[in-house]
Design an enzyme around this catalytic site. Structure first.
Site, PDB file in Angstrom:
ATOM      1  N   ARG A 266      -1.472  -0.453  17.729  1.00 28.65           N
ATOM      2  CA  ARG A 266      -1.526   0.399  16.542  1.00 28.65           C
ATOM      3  C   ARG A 266      -2.750   1.293  16.687  1.00 28.65           C
ATOM      4  O   ARG A 266      -3.535   1.128  17.618  1.00 28.65           O
ATOM      5  CB  ARG A 266      -1.480  -0.408  15.231  1.00 28.65           C
ATOM      6  CG  ARG A 266      -1.999  -1.798  15.225  1.00 28.65           C
ATOM      7  CD  ARG A 266      -3.464  -1.924  15.417  1.00 28.65           C
ATOM      8  NE  ARG A 266      -4.195  -1.001  14.576  1.00 28.65           N
ATOM      9  CZ  ARG A 266      -5.389  -0.530  14.831  1.00 28.65           C
ATOM     10  NH1 ARG A 266      -6.047  -0.893  15.935  1.00 28.65           N
ATOM     11  NH2 ARG A 266      -6.003   0.321  14.030  1.00 28.65           N
ATOM     12  N   GLY A 267      -2.896   2.238  15.749  1.00 26.45           N
ATOM     13  CA  GLY A 267      -3.958   3.243  15.906  1.00 26.45           C
ATOM     14  C   GLY A 267      -3.325   4.477  16.548  1.00 26.45           C
ATOM     15  O   GLY A 267      -2.652   4.352  17.578  1.00 26.45           O
ATOM     16  N   ALA A 268      -3.550   5.636  15.922  1.00 25.88           N
ATOM     17  CA  ALA A 268      -2.806   6.838  16.318  1.00 25.88           C
ATOM     18  C   ALA A 268      -2.911   7.186  17.818  1.00 25.88           C
ATOM     19  O   ALA A 268      -1.876   7.344  18.479  1.00 25.88           O
ATOM     20  CB  ALA A 268      -3.253   8.013  15.443  1.00 25.88           C
TER      21      ALA A 268
ATOM     22  N   ASN B 265      -4.629   8.654   6.427  1.00 28.46           N
ATOM     23  CA  ASN B 265      -5.234   7.535   7.165  1.00 28.46           C
ATOM     24  C   ASN B 265      -4.861   6.247   6.446  1.00 28.46           C
ATOM     25  O   ASN B 265      -4.201   6.258   5.394  1.00 28.46           O
ATOM     26  CB  ASN B 265      -6.753   7.711   7.270  1.00 28.46           C
ATOM     27  CG  ASN B 265      -7.369   6.717   8.243  1.00 28.46           C
ATOM     28  OD1 ASN B 265      -6.869   6.539   9.360  1.00 28.46           O
ATOM     29  ND2 ASN B 265      -8.429   6.035   7.848  1.00 28.46           N
ATOM     30  N   LYS B 266      -5.257   5.138   7.000  1.00 27.34           N
ATOM     31  CA  LYS B 266      -4.928   3.815   6.473  1.00 27.34           C
ATOM     32  C   LYS B 266      -5.112   3.720   4.977  1.00 27.34           C
ATOM     33  O   LYS B 266      -6.113   4.221   4.443  1.00 27.34           O
ATOM     34  CB  LYS B 266      -5.792   2.780   7.217  1.00 27.34           C
ATOM     35  CG  LYS B 266      -5.604   1.340   6.831  1.00 27.34           C
ATOM     36  CD  LYS B 266      -4.162   0.874   6.868  1.00 27.34           C
ATOM     37  CE  LYS B 266      -3.456   1.149   8.174  1.00 27.34           C
ATOM     38  NZ  LYS B 266      -1.981   0.974   8.078  1.00 27.34           N
TER      39      LYS B 266
ATOM     40  N   GLN C  99      -6.966  -4.957   9.671  1.00 26.07           N
ATOM     41  CA  GLN C  99      -7.448  -4.350  10.924  1.00 26.07           C
ATOM     42  C   GLN C  99      -8.977  -4.339  10.962  1.00 26.07           C
ATOM     43  O   GLN C  99      -9.568  -4.364  12.041  1.00 26.07           O
ATOM     44  CB  GLN C  99      -6.929  -2.903  11.056  1.00 26.07           C
ATOM     45  CG  GLN C  99      -5.455  -2.791  11.357  1.00 26.07           C
ATOM     46  CD  GLN C  99      -4.637  -2.604  10.091  1.00 26.07           C
ATOM     47  OE1 GLN C  99      -5.007  -3.099   9.037  1.00 26.07           O
ATOM     48  NE2 GLN C  99      -3.520  -1.917  10.208  1.00 26.07           N
TER      49      GLN C  99
ATOM     50  N   ASP D 119      -4.521   9.582  10.936  1.00 27.96           N
ATOM     51  CA  ASP D 119      -3.215   9.543  11.602  1.00 27.96           C
ATOM     52  C   ASP D 119      -2.564  10.915  11.659  1.00 27.96           C
ATOM     53  O   ASP D 119      -1.721  11.180  12.512  1.00 27.96           O
ATOM     54  CB  ASP D 119      -2.288   8.555  10.901  1.00 27.96           C
ATOM     55  CG  ASP D 119      -2.642   7.148  11.335  1.00 27.96           C
ATOM     56  OD1 ASP D 119      -3.678   6.640  10.878  1.00 27.96           O
ATOM     57  OD2 ASP D 119      -1.910   6.585  12.178  1.00 27.96           O
TER      58      ASP D 119
ATOM     59  N   ARG E  34       7.291   4.851  14.374  1.00 24.51           N
ATOM     60  CA  ARG E  34       6.418   4.919  13.192  1.00 24.51           C
ATOM     61  C   ARG E  34       6.264   6.392  12.818  1.00 24.51           C
ATOM     62  O   ARG E  34       6.022   7.216  13.693  1.00 24.51           O
ATOM     63  CB  ARG E  34       5.031   4.295  13.479  1.00 24.51           C
ATOM     64  CG  ARG E  34       5.066   2.771  13.579  1.00 24.51           C
ATOM     65  CD  ARG E  34       3.668   2.174  13.612  1.00 24.51           C
ATOM     66  NE  ARG E  34       3.078   2.088  12.287  1.00 24.51           N
ATOM     67  CZ  ARG E  34       1.805   1.721  12.080  1.00 24.51           C
ATOM     68  NH1 ARG E  34       1.008   1.445  13.107  1.00 24.51           N
ATOM     69  NH2 ARG E  34       1.329   1.630  10.855  1.00 24.51           N
TER      70      ARG E  34
END
Ligand code: MRU
Length: 354
Positions: free
Chosen positions: A47-49, A248-249, A197, A238, A90
């Site tokens: 995960r993570g862009a 973002n998150k 995370q 993201d 995603r």
């Protein structure tokens, strides 16, 4: 020093560090085709862009290798099909579509006249994406240095480190560079509900880097700013729209509002691959809705009553007005972002095609 890599290309196999089990188990998954890659992205093995982008690029390499096509036209058709599958894994991180597009672009080069040459070119492009990532992140760290005071106390949200990228990290990379230059005093790590995370991954990385940190609940940031003092917030992203609105998150927006209330500067670390100039503002960004189970359960423990209604947006949009500056590998963007961001994206494009 860190000894882990989020992903590694090894003799025709994509080896992924399975982030679902960190910090308690270090397990690797070997992925052998595009279906396994799409599943790993969906299930958040990775995960993570930027990490998702590089992973998807290798997904196309695997699709090219598995394809039984004997001519370039058929191989390109198989790649298009794999691209659709990977893009759908995603929706919010633009890096996924960006990396897939970049590999497809390379694959359509008319100079590639046979399937071996095409397969080699696809691999070369995926490797270039992965290699550029670390360089990009280190440059962001250096650009951000003048923004960081001595003895800096940070708040960081989610995970944006080596695990979220190919190497070094974006927002965590900025903190890392500050640490390497003797400027980082302490990092308050938002735990980052519902998948933790922050408390699982960011704390694990900071521990290995020897950077002092304290895990806090997401809802504690106001209290921490008021009572302990915070000099700056640094977060990743993201997708950044042309006007600077940033996806973002989930929880990033709350943090930005609290930061504004306490006059704490709020910085976004954004490789230009995460800037989407086709979107004029953040309202157009698709926000991923993830399974309710991530909220109703903590690990295997069911904490809500059966049938409780749940919303689980995985990201939020922080309006540009709450963002002090956006740090890219080409320099720092200040408002008005619809002027500064296109300039930096054009510079990055120019450098890549030089
Ligand atoms: O759902 P995740 O863990 O993929 O979300 C990650 C984030 O929101 C990060 O802040 C963002 O992708 C930047 S990572 C360098």
């Amino acid at each position: 020093m860190t000894t882990y890599a989020s992903l590694e290309w090894r003799d025709g196999v994509l080896r992924m560090l399975d982030q679902r089990y960190i910090p308690h188990r270090i397990e690797y998954l070997d992925l052998r085709d595009q279906h396994e890659v799409a599943e790993a992205i969906r299930e958040m093995v990775v995960r993570g862009a930027p990490a998702i982008g590089a992973t998807a690029a290798y997904g196309l390499v695997l699709a090219a290798q598995r394809s039984s096509a004997h001519d370039v036209a058929a191989l390109r058709r198989d790649l298009m099909e794999a691209a659709e599958l990977l893009r759908a894994a995603r929706p919010t991180a633009v890096n996924l579509g960006w990396a897939v597009e970049r590999v497809l672009d390379r694959a359509t080069d008319p100079k590639l006249e046979d399937v071996d040459a095409l397969r080699a070119a696809v691999l070369q492009e995926a490797q270039a994406i992965a290699e550029e990532d670390e360089q990009t992140n280190r440059q962001m760290g250096l650009h951000a240095l003048p923004l960081i005071p001595q003895e800096a106390r940070f708040i960081h949200h989610c995970n944006t480190g080596s695990l979220a990228t190919v190497a070094y990290g974006t927002a965590l990379g900025i903190i890392r560079t500050a640490h390497e230059h003797g400027k980082a005093k302490h990092v308050f790590v938002d735990e980052t509900r519902p998948r933790f995370q922050g408390s699982r991954l960011t704390a694990w990385e900071l521990e290995q880097l020897g950077i002092p940190y304290t895990i806090i609940m997401d809802s504690a940031s106001g209290h921490v700013m008021r009572t302990l003092g915070v000099d700056l917030c640094v977060v990743g992203c993201d997708r950044v729209a042309r006007n600077g609105d940033t996806a973002n998150k989930i929880g990033t927006y709350n943090l930005a509002v609290v930061a504004r209330a306490h006059n704490v500067p709020f910085y976004v670390a954004a490789p230009t691959s995460t800037i989407d100039l086709t979107m004029s503002n953040g309202n157009l960004i698709v926000i991923e809705e993830r399974p309710a189970r991530e909220v109703t359960h903590v690990g295997d423990e069911h904490i809500t009553m059966d049938g409780a209604r749940v919303a689980n947006p995985a990201f939020d949009i922080t309006p540009a007005a709450f963002i002090t500056a956006i740090v890219t590998e080409m320099g720092i963007a200040y408002p008005p972002y619809d002027e500064s961001l296109p300039r930096l994206v054009a510079l990055a494009e120019e450098r890549r095609t030089r």
